[in-house]
Design an enzyme around this catalytic site. Structure first.
Site, PDB file in Angstrom:
ATOM      1  N   GLY A   1       0.788  -1.355  -0.145  1.00  0.00           N
ATOM      2  CA  GLY A   1      -0.088  -0.038   0.044  1.00  0.00           C
ATOM      3  C   GLY A   1       0.938   1.195  -0.048  1.00  0.00           C
TER       4      GLY A   1
ATOM      5  N   GLY B   1       0.237   5.656   0.720  1.00  0.00           N
ATOM      6  CA  GLY B   1      -0.507   6.640   1.030  1.00  0.00           C
ATOM      7  C   GLY B   1      -0.096   8.034   0.594  1.00  0.00           C
TER       8      GLY B   1
ATOM      9  CE1 TYR C   1       2.307   9.792   7.899  1.00  0.00           C
ATOM     10  CE2 TYR C   1       0.242   9.956   7.040  1.00  0.00           C
ATOM     11  CZ  TYR C   1       0.899   9.704   8.228  1.00  0.00           C
ATOM     12  OH  TYR C   1       0.490   9.080   9.466  1.00  0.00           O
ATOM     13  N   GLY C   2       2.853   7.891   3.327  1.00  0.00           N
ATOM     14  CA  GLY C   2       3.602   6.517   3.871  1.00  0.00           C
ATOM     15  C   GLY C   2       3.648   5.285   2.977  1.00  0.00           C
TER      16      GLY C   2
ATOM     17  CE  LYS D   1       1.603   4.856   7.194  1.00  0.00           C
ATOM     18  NZ  LYS D   1       0.023   5.305   7.888  1.00  0.00           N
TER      19      LYS D   1
ATOM     20  CG  ASP E   1      -8.503   8.704   6.822  1.00  0.00           C
ATOM     21  OD1 ASP E   1      -9.353   9.225   6.108  1.00  0.00           O
ATOM     22  OD2 ASP E   1      -7.463   8.389   6.450  1.00  0.00           O
TER      23      ASP E   1
END
Length: 272
Positions: free
Chosen positions: A33, A35, A37-38, A55, A150
């Site tokens: 995955g 995102g 910022y990750g 992460k 979120d």
């Protein structure tokens, strides 16, 4: 400026290669995955021989103190969790100014993928039951003064029809204050902020419920209509949704939502 930032991220935020060992312990298997910022990796813990999730804060964010602080805040929130339907944090570490944390792997299917790719459907009762389970998770967080902020279908995994909550990157944790050390105006602002964070989570729950309910909807008219007209729902479910989505008076407590949710479930049981 934005395009320059994206070009910079494209060249800097290169995922770590498969086979790389992080912190002399976690072997990268693949990227699972990405995102805003990750970057999230599936890794093998060479000590326990179990799979873990690692992460990484995007390298392009590492020089931004605000972004680093958000990443550390997420790690701190995860450290306080102790719930079977949420990730377990094992450790955090840095490597050459890069930032990582390690958490448990939850073997579930992403709710977004289930809805849009697997075409899984949820009838009204099933949707309400999932909301009920999600409400328990949110209640657990709020009692610990944690507000997820979120709650979206990509951040929910289903395992044996049970929801698991992930991605606490935008979550906020409220710190208790001594009322004798702060003026009443400051306390009022703090209570207002907490209520807004609670209601943001409630609103997000309403949107999740709406997504679930729409899985059984078949388009009959070319013209888009409001959900109140497109969906055939019990009046108790409509009332619940309108308050969650702040169309009517917003909810201020979990117990209020729970009362109306159980009324909606009861109405569906009468139908069956």
């Amino acid at each position: 400026m934005r395009s320059i930032r994206k070009i910079y991220q494209f060249f800097v935020d290169i995922p770590i290669e498969e086979g790389t060992v992080l912190n002399e312990r976690y072997e990268v298997l693949n990227v699972i995955g990405t995102g805003s910022y990750g970057i999230v990796y599936l890794c093998k813990d060479l000590k326990s021989q179990e799979n873990r999730v690692v992460k990484q804060l995007r390298p392009s964010k590492c020089r931004n103190k605000k972004e680093v602080k958000l990443f550390e805040s997420e790690t701190s929130v995860l450290r306080t969790l102790n719930h079977k339907n949420m990730p377990v944090l094992y450790e955090g570490f840095s490597n050459n100014e890069y930032y990582f944390y390690v958490m448990s792997l939850i073997e579930g299917e992403n709710l977004e993928d289930l809805i849009f790719f697997s075409k899984k459907t949820f009838n009204e009762k099933e949707s309400l039951l999932i909301l009920n389970q999600m409400l328990e998770l949110v209640d657990y967080l709020h009692k610990k003064s944690i507000y997820h902020q979120d709650l979206r279908i990509p951040n929910i995994l289903l395992k044996n029809d049970e929801p698991f909550l992930i991605d606490f990157g935008l979550s906020k944790q409220s710190v208790s204050v001594d009322p004798f050390q702060f003026p009443s105006s400051s306390l009022q602002n703090k209570h207002k902020d907490i209520l807004e964070m609670k209601q943001q989570d409630y609103f997000d729950l309403g949107e999740i419920l709406l997504y679930l309910l729409y899985t059984t909807y078949s388009l009959k008219n070319k013209e888009a209509l409001p959900w109140t007209e497109e969906l055939s729902l019990e009046k108790e479910t409509v009332y619940l949704l309108k308050r969650l989505l702040q169309i009517n008076e917003p909810y201020s407590t979990i117990s209020e939502i729970s009362t109306d949710l159980h009324a909606a479930l009861k109405a569906k049981e009468k139908v069956y």
